[in-house]
Scaffold this motif. Structure first.
Motif, PDB file in Angstrom:
ATOM      1  N   VAL A  17       0.847  -1.204   0.000  1.00  0.00           N
ATOM      2  CA  VAL A  17       0.000   0.000   0.000  1.00  0.00           C
ATOM      3  C   VAL A  17       0.885   1.257   0.000  1.00  0.00           C
ATOM      4  N   ALA A  18       1.887   1.271   0.892  1.00  0.00           N
ATOM      5  CA  ALA A  18       2.763   2.453   0.990  1.00  0.00           C
ATOM      6  C   ALA A  18       3.445   2.713  -0.352  1.00  0.00           C
ATOM      7  N   GLU A  19       3.885   1.645  -0.994  1.00  0.00           N
ATOM      8  CA  GLU A  19       4.556   1.769  -2.301  1.00  0.00           C
ATOM      9  C   GLU A  19       3.609   2.406  -3.332  1.00  0.00           C
ATOM     10  N   ARG A  20       2.370   1.949  -3.354  1.00  0.00           N
ATOM     11  CA  ARG A  20       1.407   2.493  -4.328  1.00  0.00           C
ATOM     12  C   ARG A  20       1.079   3.954  -4.044  1.00  0.00           C
ATOM     13  N   LEU A  21       0.928   4.285  -2.770  1.00  0.00           N
ATOM     14  CA  LEU A  21       0.626   5.684  -2.430  1.00  0.00           C
ATOM     15  C   LEU A  21       1.782   6.585  -2.852  1.00  0.00           C
ATOM     16  N   ARG A  22       3.005   6.140  -2.549  1.00  0.00           N
ATOM     17  CA  ARG A  22       4.179   6.967  -2.906  1.00  0.00           C
ATOM     18  C   ARG A  22       4.295   7.100  -4.415  1.00  0.00           C
ATOM     19  N   ALA A  23       4.030   6.006  -5.123  1.00  0.00           N
ATOM     20  CA  ALA A  23       4.109   6.050  -6.594  1.00  0.00           C
ATOM     21  C   ALA A  23       3.076   7.030  -7.156  1.00  0.00           C
ATOM     22  N   ALA A  24       1.979   7.213  -6.420  1.00  0.00           N
ATOM     23  CA  ALA A  24       0.936   8.158  -6.875  1.00  0.00           C
ATOM     24  C   ALA A  24       1.237   9.582  -6.406  1.00  0.00           C
ATOM     25  N   VAL A 232      -7.224  -1.713  -1.189  1.00  0.00           N
ATOM     26  CA  VAL A 232      -7.063  -0.612  -0.229  1.00  0.00           C
ATOM     27  C   VAL A 232      -7.060   0.719  -0.961  1.00  0.00           C
ATOM     28  N   MET A 233      -6.354   0.768  -2.095  1.00  0.00           N
ATOM     29  CA  MET A 233      -6.294   2.029  -2.847  1.00  0.00           C
ATOM     30  C   MET A 233      -7.703   2.476  -3.254  1.00  0.00           C
ATOM     31  N   MET A 234      -8.520   1.519  -3.643  1.00  0.00           N
ATOM     32  CA  MET A 234      -9.913   1.853  -3.998  1.00  0.00           C
ATOM     33  C   MET A 234     -10.651   2.392  -2.768  1.00  0.00           C
ATOM     34  N   MET A 235     -10.404   1.762  -1.608  1.00  0.00           N
ATOM     35  CA  MET A 235     -11.093   2.182  -0.382  1.00  0.00           C
ATOM     36  C   MET A 235     -10.576   3.536   0.131  1.00  0.00           C
ATOM     37  N   LEU A 236      -9.407   3.961  -0.384  1.00  0.00           N
ATOM     38  CA  LEU A 236      -8.861   5.279  -0.023  1.00  0.00           C
ATOM     39  C   LEU A 236      -9.271   6.347  -1.029  1.00  0.00           C
ATOM     40  N   SER A 237      -9.883   5.935  -2.126  1.00  0.00           N
ATOM     41  CA  SER A 237     -10.112   6.850  -3.248  1.00  0.00           C
ATOM     42  C   SER A 237     -11.429   7.620  -3.085  1.00  0.00           C
TER      43      SER A 237
END
Ligand code: NAI
Length: 286
Positions: A17-24, A232-237
């Motif tokens: 999750v942290a990796e995806r958030l940082r990449a975004a 998780v990314m969807m649930m944060l969006s």
């Protein structure tokens, strides 16, 4: 500055999750026992306070989101049931409660806590253990579980995930959370290929290993941590604007296989609030 806090970000699904958030391009502060911005033991009151303080200072009191992924597995060990409940339950709900004002401050924050399908597929989890956890009484819950013998860590794990989900569902719908723009939801994975699962499998007795292999996973295999991170990314969006107090089960079909007839179920009549009374009258008339 605002951003996202991810606990358990040194490994497995939290790391993904942290990796995806940082990449975004989103600012992320990680909390874990090692290899992160905030090193803290979320199983202790001191660790939780230190983590909350560090996150609030880093974020300037404004958080866009929180992902509570830190957790430990049901392996054997002295006092392991108590530790499981301290980390998985208190390490999630007490930290999240301390961060709530910062989530409320951004007006449209998202929070995702990691439950597990263990909460619903593990038999024999005493309701009073879950209730003790919801009251913050880990010692009382641990005392009860002494009677559970070799399966005490498994029951403690399932109880901790059950309590986390129930706590989140109860909080999610209140003015302090939903009313403050925070969308709080639970992700409940089945077995996922992470160091946690590897560690758990390494400790299984031959009988428990056979039981694990016989767990029905209709789609086959185990989950991929990157796929779970996408949920998780969807649930944060922004798409999660209407998602509130939901438990999203991503488990390859185990729960559906075991419990297809148990949910969705109509609300019991004794729980019916006033505005639904006409349905109650209708149900009685039939
Ligand atoms: P993992 O072991 O790869 O990552 C968990 C992280 O939590 C680790 O980096 C660990 O150091 C950290 N952590 C453990 N105790 C901590 C403590 N006291 N304070 C701070 N950090 C601590 O595990 P995984 O699989 O990524 O698990 C993430 C979440 O998903 C956990 O809550 C777990 O219970 C849950 N889960 C995992 C499943 C699986 O099969 N892997 C299935 C269902 C739920």
């Amino acid at each position: 500055m605002s951003g996202y806090v991810v606990t358990g970000s040194a490994s497995g699904m939290g790391a993904a999750v942290a990796e995806r958030l940082r990449a975004a391009g989103r600012p992320v502060i990680g909390v874990d026992l090692h290899d992160v911005d905030v090193v803290a033991d979320l199983g202790t009151p001191e660790g939780r306070s230190a983590a909350a303080e560090a996150v609030l200072e880093w974020s300037g009191g404004q958080l866009d989101g929180a992902v509570l992924a830190a957790g430990i597995s049901p392996v054997p060990g002295p006092d392991r049931p108590r530790r499981i409940m301290q980390v998985n339950h208190l390490g999630t709900v007490e930290l999240l409660a301390a961060l709530r004002p910062a989530l409320a401050a951004t007006g449209a924050a998202r929070a995702v806590v990691f439950g597990s399908n263990s909460a619903t597929i593990t038999p024999g989890v005493p309701r009073h253990v879950v209730r003790a956890l919801l009251a913050g009484k880990v010692d009382r819950a641990a005392r009860t579980l002494r009677l559970a013998g070799a399966v005490a860590p498994n029951i403690a794990y399932a109880a901790s995930k059950s309590a986390v989900a129930e706590w989140a569902r109860r909080a999610a719908v209140t003015p302090e959370w939903a009313g403050a723009g925070i969308r709080l939801n639970v992700l409940a994975p089945g077995p996922v290929a992470t160091p946690l699962l590897d560690g758990e499998r390494a400790h299984l007795s031959p009988a428990a290993a056979a039981a694990f292999r016989s767990l029905p996973v209709p789609v086959g295999g185990v989950g991929d941590p990157g796929d779970l991170a996408e949920w998780v990314m969807m649930m944060l969006s922004p798409a999660a604007a209407f998602l509130c107090g939901s438990v999203v089960v991503v488990d390859g079909g185990t729960e559906a296989w075991l419990r297809a007839g148990e949910w969705p179920r109509p609300v019991p009549l004794h729980r019916v609030p006033g505005w639904l009374l006409r349905f109650r009258a209708f149900a009685r008339s039939r």
